[in-house]
Design a protein around this motif. Structure first.
Motif, PDB file in Angstrom:
ATOM      1  N   ASP A 182       0.570  -1.782   0.179  1.00 21.93           N
ATOM      2  CA  ASP A 182      -0.410  -0.058  -0.231  1.00 21.93           C
ATOM      3  C   ASP A 182       1.424   1.531   0.159  1.00 21.93           C
ATOM      4  OD1 ASP A 182      -2.612  -1.200   0.202  1.00 21.93           O
ATOM      5  OD2 ASP A 182      -1.881  -2.104   1.877  1.00 21.93           O
ATOM      6  N   ASN A 183       2.255   1.400  -0.716  1.00 25.07           N
ATOM      7  CA  ASN A 183       2.668   2.150  -1.030  1.00 25.07           C
ATOM      8  C   ASN A 183       2.127   3.725  -0.589  1.00 25.07           C
ATOM      9  OD1 ASN A 183       1.869   2.067  -3.698  1.00 25.07           O
ATOM     10  ND2 ASN A 183       4.191   3.207  -4.282  1.00 25.07           N
ATOM     11  N   GLU A 184       0.902   3.973  -1.616  1.00 27.05           N
ATOM     12  CA  GLU A 184       0.511   5.172  -1.786  1.00 27.05           C
ATOM     13  C   GLU A 184      -0.569   5.626  -0.123  1.00 27.05           C
ATOM     14  OE1 GLU A 184      -2.803   1.916  -2.613  1.00 27.05           O
ATOM     15  OE2 GLU A 184      -0.722   2.492  -3.370  1.00 27.05           O
ATOM     16  N   LEU A 185      -0.844   4.579   0.648  1.00 28.71           N
ATOM     17  CA  LEU A 185      -0.569   4.927   2.192  1.00 28.71           C
ATOM     18  C   LEU A 185       0.480   4.682   3.204  1.00 28.71           C
ATOM     19  CD1 LEU A 185      -4.048   2.798   2.251  1.00 28.71           C
ATOM     20  CD2 LEU A 185      -3.505   5.489   2.075  1.00 28.71           C
ATOM     21  N   CYS A 186       1.839   4.913   2.416  1.00 27.45           N
ATOM     22  CA  CYS A 186       2.423   5.050   3.298  1.00 27.45           C
ATOM     23  C   CYS A 186       3.269   6.907   2.864  1.00 27.45           C
ATOM     24  CB  CYS A 186       3.841   4.753   2.809  1.00 27.45           C
ATOM     25  SG  CYS A 186       3.882   2.456   3.300  1.00 27.45           S
ATOM     26  N   ILE A 187       2.848   7.505   4.198  1.00 28.07           N
ATOM     27  CA  ILE A 187       3.948   8.963   3.746  1.00 28.07           C
ATOM     28  C   ILE A 187       4.419   9.482   4.528  1.00 28.07           C
ATOM     29  CG2 ILE A 187       1.767   9.345   2.353  1.00 28.07           C
ATOM     30  CD1 ILE A 187       0.712  10.540   5.263  1.00 28.07           C
ATOM     31  N   VAL A 188       5.442  10.653   4.386  1.00 27.03           N
ATOM     32  CA  VAL A 188       6.579  11.131   5.932  1.00 27.03           C
ATOM     33  C   VAL A 188       6.095  12.434   5.533  1.00 27.03           C
ATOM     34  CG1 VAL A 188       7.711   9.620   5.125  1.00 27.03           C
ATOM     35  CG2 VAL A 188       8.257  11.895   3.590  1.00 27.03           C
ATOM     36  N   ALA A 189       6.937  13.222   6.879  1.00 28.47           N
ATOM     37  CA  ALA A 189       6.775  14.410   6.450  1.00 28.47           C
ATOM     38  C   ALA A 189       7.980  15.056   6.485  1.00 28.47           C
ATOM     39  CB  ALA A 189       6.606  14.776   7.850  1.00 28.47           C
ATOM     40  N   GLU A 190       8.220  16.125   5.826  1.00 25.53           N
ATOM     41  CA  GLU A 190       9.887  15.917   5.117  1.00 25.53           C
ATOM     42  C   GLU A 190      10.185  17.998   5.678  1.00 25.53           C
ATOM     43  OE1 GLU A 190      12.590  15.192   1.450  1.00 25.53           O
ATOM     44  OE2 GLU A 190      10.993  16.435   1.080  1.00 25.53           O
ATOM     45  N   HIS A 191      11.487  18.029   6.348  1.00 29.60           N
ATOM     46  CA  HIS A 191      11.857  19.594   7.154  1.00 29.60           C
ATOM     47  C   HIS A 191      13.113  20.294   6.772  1.00 29.60           C
ATOM     48  CE1 HIS A 191      10.692  23.109   8.571  1.00 29.60           C
ATOM     49  NE2 HIS A 191      11.603  23.009   9.588  1.00 29.60           N
ATOM     50  N   GLU A 192      13.103  20.863   5.566  1.00 32.08           N
ATOM     51  CA  GLU A 192      14.216  21.117   5.333  1.00 32.08           C
ATOM     52  C   GLU A 192      15.123  20.212   4.805  1.00 32.08           C
ATOM     53  OE1 GLU A 192      15.890  23.349   9.565  1.00 32.08           O
ATOM     54  OE2 GLU A 192      15.088  25.192   8.827  1.00 32.08           O
ATOM     55  N   GLU A 193      14.574  19.189   4.171  1.00 29.72           N
ATOM     56  CA  GLU A 193      15.461  17.967   3.767  1.00 29.72           C
ATOM     57  C   GLU A 193      15.504  16.764   4.156  1.00 29.72           C
ATOM     58  OE1 GLU A 193      18.694  18.556   0.966  1.00 29.72           O
ATOM     59  OE2 GLU A 193      17.395  20.175   0.330  1.00 29.72           O
ATOM     60  N   ARG A 194      15.084  16.918   5.304  1.00 25.92           N
ATOM     61  CA  ARG A 194      14.990  15.509   6.289  1.00 25.92           C
ATOM     62  C   ARG A 194      13.809  15.207   6.896  1.00 25.92           C
ATOM     63  NH1 ARG A 194      15.978  16.935  12.993  1.00 25.92           N
ATOM     64  NH2 ARG A 194      16.366  14.867  13.750  1.00 25.92           N
ATOM     65  N   ILE A 195      13.595  13.406   6.962  1.00 28.11           N
ATOM     66  CA  ILE A 195      11.995  13.179   7.235  1.00 28.11           C
ATOM     67  C   ILE A 195      12.369  13.406   8.900  1.00 28.11           C
ATOM     68  CG2 ILE A 195      11.057  11.116   6.890  1.00 28.11           C
ATOM     69  CD1 ILE A 195      11.855  12.182   4.763  1.00 28.11           C
ATOM     70  N   VAL A 196      11.065  14.073   9.430  1.00 27.71           N
ATOM     71  CA  VAL A 196      10.710  14.027  10.846  1.00 27.71           C
ATOM     72  C   VAL A 196       9.490  13.147  11.095  1.00 27.71           C
ATOM     73  CG1 VAL A 196      11.531  16.481  10.199  1.00 27.71           C
ATOM     74  CG2 VAL A 196       8.890  16.852  10.305  1.00 27.71           C
ATOM     75  N   GLY A 197       8.999  12.834  10.269  1.00 27.44           N
ATOM     76  CA  GLY A 197       7.822  12.025  10.893  1.00 27.44           C
ATOM     77  C   GLY A 197       7.380  11.217   9.589  1.00 27.44           C
ATOM     78  N   PHE A 198       6.372  10.221   9.955  1.00 30.36           N
ATOM     79  CA  PHE A 198       6.101   8.873   8.795  1.00 30.36           C
ATOM     80  C   PHE A 198       4.382   9.150   9.979  1.00 30.36           C
ATOM     81  CE2 PHE A 198       8.075   5.915  11.900  1.00 30.36           C
ATOM     82  CZ  PHE A 198       7.092   5.192  12.021  1.00 30.36           C
ATOM     83  N   ALA A 199       3.344   8.044   8.916  1.00 32.68           N
ATOM     84  CA  ALA A 199       2.082   7.798   8.840  1.00 32.68           C
ATOM     85  C   ALA A 199       2.568   6.298   7.632  1.00 32.68           C
ATOM     86  CB  ALA A 199       1.362   8.324   8.586  1.00 32.68           C
ATOM     87  N   LEU A 200       2.160   5.219   8.606  1.00 35.20           N
ATOM     88  CA  LEU A 200       2.069   4.004   7.518  1.00 35.20           C
ATOM     89  C   LEU A 200       0.151   3.302   7.200  1.00 35.20           C
ATOM     90  CD1 LEU A 200       5.633   1.983   8.570  1.00 35.20           C
ATOM     91  CD2 LEU A 200       4.476   3.888   6.676  1.00 35.20           C
TER      92      LEU A 200
END
Length: 170
Positions: free
Chosen positions: A57-75
């Protein structure tokens, strides 16, 4: 103490996870989902959790990116039960770097995942968390979740010796 207002241009960008994000998402999960977080965590945080969801379900795997750094995710994933007209969304994991948990990153991730669930025809979102995870319970109640159901979850520590109790004869 003044509250810092987060401007939209300063807010993390939410996007679909790509294969290059897997390692960073794994490390954030290692930081967040520890034994201290929940000593009896029934789902183990490991690389298979991420890769399985990413592959299915890759369309339901998302990340939060801030200043080119991953800061969070939801799966997330969807579930369609046999003989049921309903399609369910299941938020499996939501993790945010500890130092950024007060900056509404989790809220932005959840809202985007919710939008994606709706686009896929989901009628109900399901989450689960430990009964003692008060922060998670507050977070999800704030976002409209209700009908809290507690379930029995038991563990058996195999590293301890257990004495058999004698059976009482009547």
């Amino acid at each position: 103490m003044s509250q810092e207002v987060q401007h939209e241009e300063d807010a993390p960008r939410i996007r679909e996870m790509i294969i290059d994000d897997l390692a960073e998402v794994f490390h954030i999960g290692e930081e967040v989902f520890t034994a201290e977080y929940s000593q009896s965590l029934y789902r183990t945080w490991d690389e298979y959790e991420i890769t399985t969801l990413f592959n299915s379900d890759n369309e339901l795997c998302i990340v939060a990116e801030h200043e080119e750094r991953i800061v969070g995710f939801a799966l997330g994933t969807t579930v369609k039960k046999h003989n049921s007209p309903w399609k369910y969304g299941y938020l499996v994991w939501l993790g945010v770097r500890r130092e950024l948990q007060k900056l509404r990153v989790g809220e932005r991730l959840f809202k985007e995942l919710k939008r994606r669930f709706k686009d896929q025809g989901v009628r109900m979102i399901i989450i689960d968390t430990s009964a003692d995870n008060e922060a998670a319970i507050r977070f999800f109640k704030k976002h409209g979740f209700d009908n809290v159901q507690e379930h029995v979850y038991m563990t058996l520590n195999l590293s301890k010796r257990h004495k058999k109790r004698p059976v009482k004869k009547q």
